[in-house]
Enzyme design. Structure first.
Site, mmCIF file in Angstrom:
data_model
loop_
_atom_site.group_PDB
_atom_site.id
_atom_site.type_symbol
_atom_site.label_atom_id
_atom_site.label_comp_id
_atom_site.label_asym_id
_atom_site.label_seq_id
_atom_site.Cartn_x
_atom_site.Cartn_y
_atom_site.Cartn_z
ATOM 1 C CD GLU A 90 -1.947 2.171 1.891
ATOM 2 O OE1 GLU A 90 -1.366 3.136 1.335
ATOM 3 O OE2 GLU A 90 -2.377 2.209 3.043
ATOM 4 C CB CYS A 93 -1.653 6.396 2.255
ATOM 5 S SG CYS A 93 -0.085 5.968 3.044
#
Length: 468
Positions: A242, A276
């Site tokens: 990720e 993120c």
């Protein structure tokens, strides 16, 4: 139940490297820096413990995950204070330290309760074939500094549920938070099922290329993710990555600016923008551009920033000097490139801590560095567009694809745009809202593999077909 001082004493090594509070510069505690030999010992112990852990079966492992959630909740105040002091986020206000600790318990319980039955592929006169999911072995979990406890649990909970054992390598910036969390979890988990090995890049590299590790889970930058891929290649360890975001939001002309301003703000500035999947570039139709800018400024003016232990604050500092310098540099680029600063953009020179003010910059071209590069901090560029085709083109124009969002009053029109945005998750009239039941992962250079939900369980398991 531990007090903050009890928890800190349990994870601090007085002879170790000092960890500083990003809000004040004061010493929080000291962390032992593990060696590669200590990592080898942790992997060996985890591998030795794995068969017995796997042999307990799903029901028993789920019981342990619920006990782990109970332990997190019993120690929530101490964990939140440690997290706030080390990472910088406010303890209670907004979706911050207490929220993060609470999310750890939620994810543990959710992963404990997901059903995962064998899938019947064929069942007719030719025979029967079933698809089962079995443990991989040892999972290496490498986490970031922005949500250190929560993302560690994202990696650990699914892995443990599926019968793997786990070796965690926390970020060098926030090791105490993760050490505290795992100290709490290990009070109820069997011995050697979960290990933590704090250390620098050498330890992270050794974990990613270790021949005793069957899967690597990593959350962090694209550059580091690429290095992990190279390190893991020889051992053929499976990967879930990720990576970096730079999520786009597209505001359609039929919105009510005042109605969406609060959600837009928190989509961008959750955790002071250090997320993120935060909203990092906002494309707004010319018909509502000025109104959206004005509404966002109004919300930003009501959001105090400061030391996370002071009750009124909802935003904290950037976690480290390196990230502060990145944000400051990108805002300066925006100013030099003709950007109009609506609020912020001018930090106090002598203020202690890494506080960069909440900043909104309008009238930027799409190729300005503040738009084209992930800022990972409290600065949002706002770009005007006149044609939705241009907005979609700009939103898809970067080699990232973690999340995106569409904002509009017409559900069909918003869905039509959402279907064309290139991202692993597209939200409508919200941004960054993750759910333990809903798979999450990126495309392009934002990584690959899924976490959360039943698909997240499958990603930390090996598929096994049994035919008869």
């Amino acid at each position: 139940m531990s007090t903050y001082q009890d928890l800190l004493a349990a994870v601090t090594d007085p002879s170790g490297r000092e960890i500083l509070d990003p809000a004040t510069g004061e010493v929080v505690g000291s962390v032992h820096e593990s060696t590669v030999a200590e990592l080898d010992d942790a992997v060996a112990a985890a591998r030795a413990a794995q068969p017995e852990w796997a042999g307990l079966g799903h029901a028993k492992r789920s019981e342990y995950l619920h006990r782990a959630a109970d332990a997190v909740e019993a120690n929530a105040e101490a964990l939140a204070e440690l997290l706030s002091r080390e990472q910088g986020k406010p303890i209670k206000n907004g979706p911050n330290a207490a929220f993060e600790v609470g999310a750890c318990a939620v994810w543990l319980r959710a992963n404990a309760d997901f059903p995962l039955e064998p899938e019947v592929l064929v069942d007719d006169e030719s025979g029967r074939a079933e698809l089962h999911y079995v443990p991989l072995g040892v999972v290496g979990a490498i986490g970031p500094w922005n949500w250190p406890m929560m993302i560690t649990v994202w990696q650990v909970a699914a892995s443990l549920r599926m019968g793997n054992t786990v070796v965690v390598k926390p970020s060098e910036y926030t090791p105490l938070s993760v050490l505290g969390l795992i100290h709490v979890l290990n009070q109820v988990l069997p011995a050697d099922v979960l290990h933590v090995v704090p250390g620098g890049g050498e330890v992270g590299k050794a974990l990613s290329e270790h021949d005793g590790v069957d899967k690597i889970m990593f959350t962090g930058s694209t550059k580091t993710g690429q290095a992990i891929m190279r390190s893991a290649a020889d051992g053929l360890a499976r990967l879930t990555l990720e990576l970096g975001g730079n999520d786009a939001g597209v505001v359609l002309p039929d919105v009510d600016p005042q109605a969406i301003a609060g959600d837009l703000f928190w989509g961008a500035f959750i955790n002071t923008g250090q997320t993120c999947a935060a909203l990092k570039r906002l494309y707004v139709h010319e018909d509502v551009y000025d109104s959206v800018c004005e509404a966002l400024v109004g919300v930003a003016q009501q959001m105090p920033m400061g030391n996370g232990r002071e009750e009124q604050n909802v935003l904290g500092p950037l976690q480290n000097k390196q990230q502060y310098d990145i944000v400051a540099g990108l805002v300066e680029d925006a100013k030099q490139g003709g950007g109009r600063v609506l609020i912020g953009g001018d930090p106090e020179p002598d203020q202690p801590g890494y506080f960069y003010p909440t900043t909104l910059v309008a009238d930027l071209p799409d190729d300005n560095p503040l738009v084209a590069q992930e800022q990972f901090g409290p600065a949002l560029p706002i770009i005007k567009y006149s044609d939705v085709e241009d907005a979609i083109r700009m939103a898809n124009g970067l080699d990232v694809g973690l999340g995106a969002s569409v904002w509009g009053s017409d559900p069909d029109a918003a869905m039509a745009v959402a279907q064309r945005l290139e991202a692993g998750t597209v939200w409508i009239n919200k941004h960054g809202a993750v759910d333990p039941r809903v798979p999450f992962g990126g495309i392009k250079s934002s990584g690959y593999g899924l976490e959360f939900g039943v698909e997240g369980l499958k990603s930390v398991a090996a598929s096994k077909v049994i035919s008869r």
